[in-house]
Design a protein around this motif. Structure first.
Motif, mmCIF file in Angstrom:
data_model
loop_
_atom_site.group_PDB
_atom_site.id
_atom_site.type_symbol
_atom_site.label_atom_id
_atom_site.label_comp_id
_atom_site.label_asym_id
_atom_site.label_seq_id
_atom_site.Cartn_x
_atom_site.Cartn_y
_atom_site.Cartn_z
ATOM 1 N N GLU A 1 -9.458 4.548 6.567
ATOM 2 C CA GLU A 1 -8.544 5.323 7.403
ATOM 3 C C GLU A 1 -8.855 6.809 7.327
ATOM 4 O O GLU A 1 -8.832 7.523 8.334
ATOM 5 C CB GLU A 1 -7.089 5.073 6.991
ATOM 6 N N MET A 2 -9.194 7.300 6.165
ATOM 7 C CA MET A 2 -9.548 8.711 6.008
ATOM 8 C C MET A 2 -10.840 9.032 6.756
ATOM 9 O O MET A 2 -10.953 10.075 7.411
ATOM 10 C CB MET A 2 -9.697 9.075 4.526
ATOM 11 N N LEU A 3 -11.822 8.155 6.669
ATOM 12 C CA LEU A 3 -13.090 8.370 7.375
ATOM 13 C C LEU A 3 -12.880 8.396 8.886
ATOM 14 O O LEU A 3 -13.445 9.226 9.592
ATOM 15 C CB LEU A 3 -14.111 7.296 6.999
ATOM 16 N N SER B 1 -13.536 11.673 11.205
ATOM 17 C CA SER B 1 -14.505 11.538 12.311
ATOM 18 C C SER B 1 -13.881 11.923 13.646
ATOM 19 O O SER B 1 -14.473 12.683 14.420
ATOM 20 C CB SER B 1 -15.026 10.104 12.385
ATOM 21 N N VAL B 2 -12.709 11.425 13.933
ATOM 22 C CA VAL B 2 -12.054 11.731 15.209
ATOM 23 C C VAL B 2 -11.711 13.213 15.289
ATOM 24 O O VAL B 2 -11.950 13.868 16.315
ATOM 25 C CB VAL B 2 -10.787 10.851 15.391
ATOM 26 N N THR B 3 -11.192 13.767 14.222
ATOM 27 C CA THR B 3 -10.850 15.195 14.202
ATOM 28 C C THR B 3 -12.104 16.053 14.391
ATOM 29 O O THR B 3 -12.081 17.024 15.152
ATOM 30 C CB THR B 3 -10.153 15.568 12.876
ATOM 31 N N PRO C 1 0.832 -1.209 0.000
ATOM 32 C CA PRO C 1 0.000 0.000 0.000
ATOM 33 C C PRO C 1 0.872 1.266 0.000
ATOM 34 O O PRO C 1 1.883 1.326 0.667
ATOM 35 C CB PRO C 1 -0.805 -0.119 1.287
ATOM 36 N N HIS C 2 0.475 2.238 -0.808
ATOM 37 C CA HIS C 2 1.201 3.493 -0.921
ATOM 38 C C HIS C 2 0.334 4.686 -0.565
ATOM 39 O O HIS C 2 0.409 5.715 -1.176
ATOM 40 C CB HIS C 2 1.723 3.685 -2.354
ATOM 41 N N GLY C 3 -0.498 4.617 0.414
ATOM 42 C CA GLY C 3 -1.370 5.728 0.771
ATOM 43 C C GLY C 3 -2.368 5.283 1.830
ATOM 44 O O GLY C 3 -2.223 4.233 2.448
ATOM 45 N N PHE C 4 -3.356 6.111 2.010
ATOM 46 C CA PHE C 4 -4.371 5.828 3.006
ATOM 47 C C PHE C 4 -5.579 5.221 2.320
ATOM 48 O O PHE C 4 -5.973 5.643 1.235
ATOM 49 C CB PHE C 4 -4.799 7.102 3.731
#
Length: 159
Positions: free
Chosen positions: A18-20, A24-26, A11-14
């Protein structure tokens, strides 16, 4: 003949998950921070209103003391009753005693109401009796339809 080597599948990214999770946390952290700031701001304003209300109450109590000293204890005592009489002082400058009656609204500076309750009592002791007058100044205000108040009490006697 050349052979091509296979590129390893790393894998070379998110990923989208992971983005969701990050978003959400932010978002939740920002919402909590805004709630804390809002709560602190309301408490600061509430404290400011209480300081101003206490000032208005002390101003009325000082005027009451002046009237007691100028006109005499008996004159002020005659404005009271055993059940307590209420006088509304919703004007900024206090010059005379208003008619008896509680304040009907928050018209002092369009935000506060200020009133004094005078309650009289005759105290009997073995060697005679004396008159006692309780003055309770209540300055109230409303914030978000919640009534708040600042109360100052004074007890004075004729001896």
């Amino acid at each position: 003949m050349e052979t091509k080597q296979a590129v390893p599948n790393t894998p070379h990214g998110f990923t989208m998950i992971e983005m969701l999770i990050f978003v959400s946390v932010t978002s939740m952290v920002f919402i909590v921070m805004l709630g804390v700031i809002n709560y602190a701001t309301i408490n600061i304003k509430q404290s400011q209103y209480k300081v101003i209300a206490t000032h208005f109450g002390e101003e009325l109590l000082e005027w009451f003391r002046y009237q007691r000293d100028k006109d005499g204890f008996t004159a002020v005592y005659n404005l009271a009753s055993a059940q307590g009489k209420v006088y509304c002082f919703n004007e900024t400058s206090i010059t005379t005693w208003p008619a008896e009656g509680a304040c009907s609204g928050y018209t002092l500076k369009n935000f506060y109401k200020r009133q004094i309750t005078l309650k009289s009592e005759t105290i009997t002791v073995p060697d005679g009796s004396f008159e006692q007058l309780d003055a309770v100044v209540v300055t109230g205000w409303k914030l978000f339809d919640l009534a708040r108040s600042s109360t100052i009490e004074l007890r004075t006697t004729n001896n």
